[in-house]
Design an enzyme around this catalytic site. Structure first.
Site, PDB file in Angstrom:
ATOM      1  N   CYS A 131       0.514  -1.396   0.058  1.00  0.00           N
ATOM      2  CA  CYS A 131      -0.563  -0.101  -0.272  1.00  0.00           C
ATOM      3  C   CYS A 131       0.563   1.106   0.143  1.00  0.00           C
ATOM      4  O   CYS A 131       0.570   2.494   0.157  1.00  0.00           O
ATOM      5  CB  CYS A 131      -0.880  -0.311   0.897  1.00  0.00           C
ATOM      6  SG  CYS A 131      -1.718  -1.692   1.696  1.00  0.00           S
TER       7      CYS A 131
HETATM    8  O1  KQY Z   1      -4.135  -0.047   2.972  1.00  0.00           O
HETATM    9  C1  KQY Z   1      -4.194   0.717   2.327  1.00  0.00           C
HETATM   10  N1  KQY Z   1      -4.046   0.651   0.896  1.00  0.00           N
HETATM   11  C2  KQY Z   1      -5.074   2.633   2.380  1.00  0.00           C
HETATM   12  C3  KQY Z   1      -4.793   2.061   3.897  1.00  0.00           C
HETATM   13  C4  KQY Z   1      -5.131   4.200   4.516  1.00  0.00           C
HETATM   14  C5  KQY Z   1      -4.914   4.216   6.179  1.00  0.00           C
HETATM   15  C6  KQY Z   1      -5.814   5.497   6.148  1.00  0.00           C
HETATM   16  N2  KQY Z   1      -5.747   5.867   7.678  1.00  0.00           N
END
Ligand code: KQY
Length: 371
Positions: free
Chosen positions: A356
């Site tokens: 992520c």
């Molecule tokens: O896992 C993701 N792709 C993004 C997570 C976002 C978390 C924001 N607090």
């Protein structure tokens, strides 16, 4: 110069490559917001530095950072990591950054999705998200790649492609009314095929239990290579993940990909449940409009949220009894790459993991295998 194009990647002969295809580099954004990252983001910054360091053994790494944190990030990141100023609301470049597409002539372009912080005012994770929504265009400018602005909300973590016409996603995320309330499944499939040049969309039902992104696929399932996927798994029937992963396994077992192949599915056992501690919860600033971090809440811990670099796999680890099994499994699945296990609890506490916080930029010049 980066031109804004008014055509589509598929019409222009561009496709999204698989992550396992060669990269020119990878991008990250520096964490700093104290209402998501505990203790002023210092522990998270150390974890992000470890990720950048691991990946920089494999390919050039660029970290985008706010003006406020620029000098600090430059000082603590290794010299071989490029640091550039990019304003942002938080550090999830997989989701707010560009998705790169390539053609057979060796050109690279960017798809710039609309971004609404995982749900906008209907369950989104923070407000505002205007700086995040400009990240893809800024990266495109820096890299001088032309850009398509896609006319719908999408996060890069909600899709995986094999580069040969197949895409995996989840209904939980892409059909969530807080992303594109006016689009039906067929409309979304049509847009994905136009913007990523895919022909076959494999729909899983849900992502990892308690994933705050509405079940991004990159936490539960990914391509190892065309025809081969890794799937988050548990043998514990009492765990809410069991039914989710079993359903995904069923769907993946039944399906054929765009080339007519059955999928080879590799189960990667999840870590034991990871819960936010009292101390961790207390370290996060409380701000209305940002998802609270409450002690005892379960985090969406998964080993499948790894990054495939040119020569390394950057895999999250949690100090869990399953860490070594996961690393060994990925070592077998990627025999030509070195698995680097990066302690990732501090990234997980922010709501995601290594995949992520990274965004690969493909190397052009790689031809799509003949169909
Ligand atoms: O896992 C993701 N792709 C993004 C997570 C976002 C978390 C924001 N607090």
């Amino acid at each position: 110069m980066s031109r804004l194009l008014n055509t589509t990647p598929a019409a222009d002969g561009f496709r999204m490559p698989g992550e396992f295809e060669p990269h020119a580099g990878t991008w990250l954004l520096w964490p700093e917001r104290p209402d998501n990252w505990r203790l002023g983001a210092k522990p998270a910054q150390r974890a992000f530095t470890a990720v950048a360091t691991a990946i920089s053994q494999s390919e050039p790494v660029t970290v985008g950072v706010s003006h406020r944190q620029y000098q600090h990030a430059r000082a603590v990141l290794p010299a071989e990591v490029r640091v550039v100023e990019i304003a942002n609301n938080d550090s999830w470049i997989r989701d707010c950054g560009p998705t790169f597409v390539v053609n057979d002539q060796g050109e690279v372009r960017a798809v710039d999705w609309e971004f609404n912080a995982w749900g906008g005012l209907d369950g989104g994770l923070y407000f505002p998200w205007d700086k995040d929504d400009l990240v893809a265009s800024k990266v495109s400018e820096i890299e001088r790649v032309d850009r398509y602005r896609a006319p719908f909300v999408l996060e890069g973590g909600s899709i995986h492609t094999d580069g040969e016409g197949t895409l995996i996603t989840t209904e939980e995320c892409l059909l969530n009314p807080n992303r594109n309330p006016t689009l039906a499944r067929g409309d979304i499939e049509e847009l994905l095929s136009r913007y990523l040049n895919v022909e076959k969309i494999i729909w899983l039902d849900r992502g990892v239990f308690h994933d705050e992104t509405s079940g991004h696929v990159d936490n539960i399932c990914c391509f190892i290579k065309p025809g081969v996927v890794a799937l988050t798994w548990t043998e514990d029937r009492a765990d809410p993940q069991y039914d989710i992963s079993s359903d995904a396994f069923e769907r993946l077992s039944r399906v054929r990909d765009a080339r007519g192949r059955a999928l080879e599915i590799h189960k990667i056992h999840q870590p034991d449940p990871v819960l936010i501690s009292e101390e961790e919860s207390e370290g996060v600033d409380v701000v209305e409009g940002t998802l609270p971090r409450r002690a005892g809440d379960r985090l969406a811990a998964s080993y499948v949220n790894f990054y495939i670099g040119n020569s390394v796999i950057a895999m999250p680890c949690f100090g869990d009894r399953h860490d070594e099994l996961a690393a060994a499994a990925l070592g077998r699945l990627f025999p030509e790459r070195r698995v680097v296990s990066v302690p990732a609890r501090e990234i997980l506490l922010g709501g995601g993991n290594i995949h992520c916080i990274t965004q690969q930029q493909p190397l052009a010049l790689h031809r799509m295998p003949a169909r």
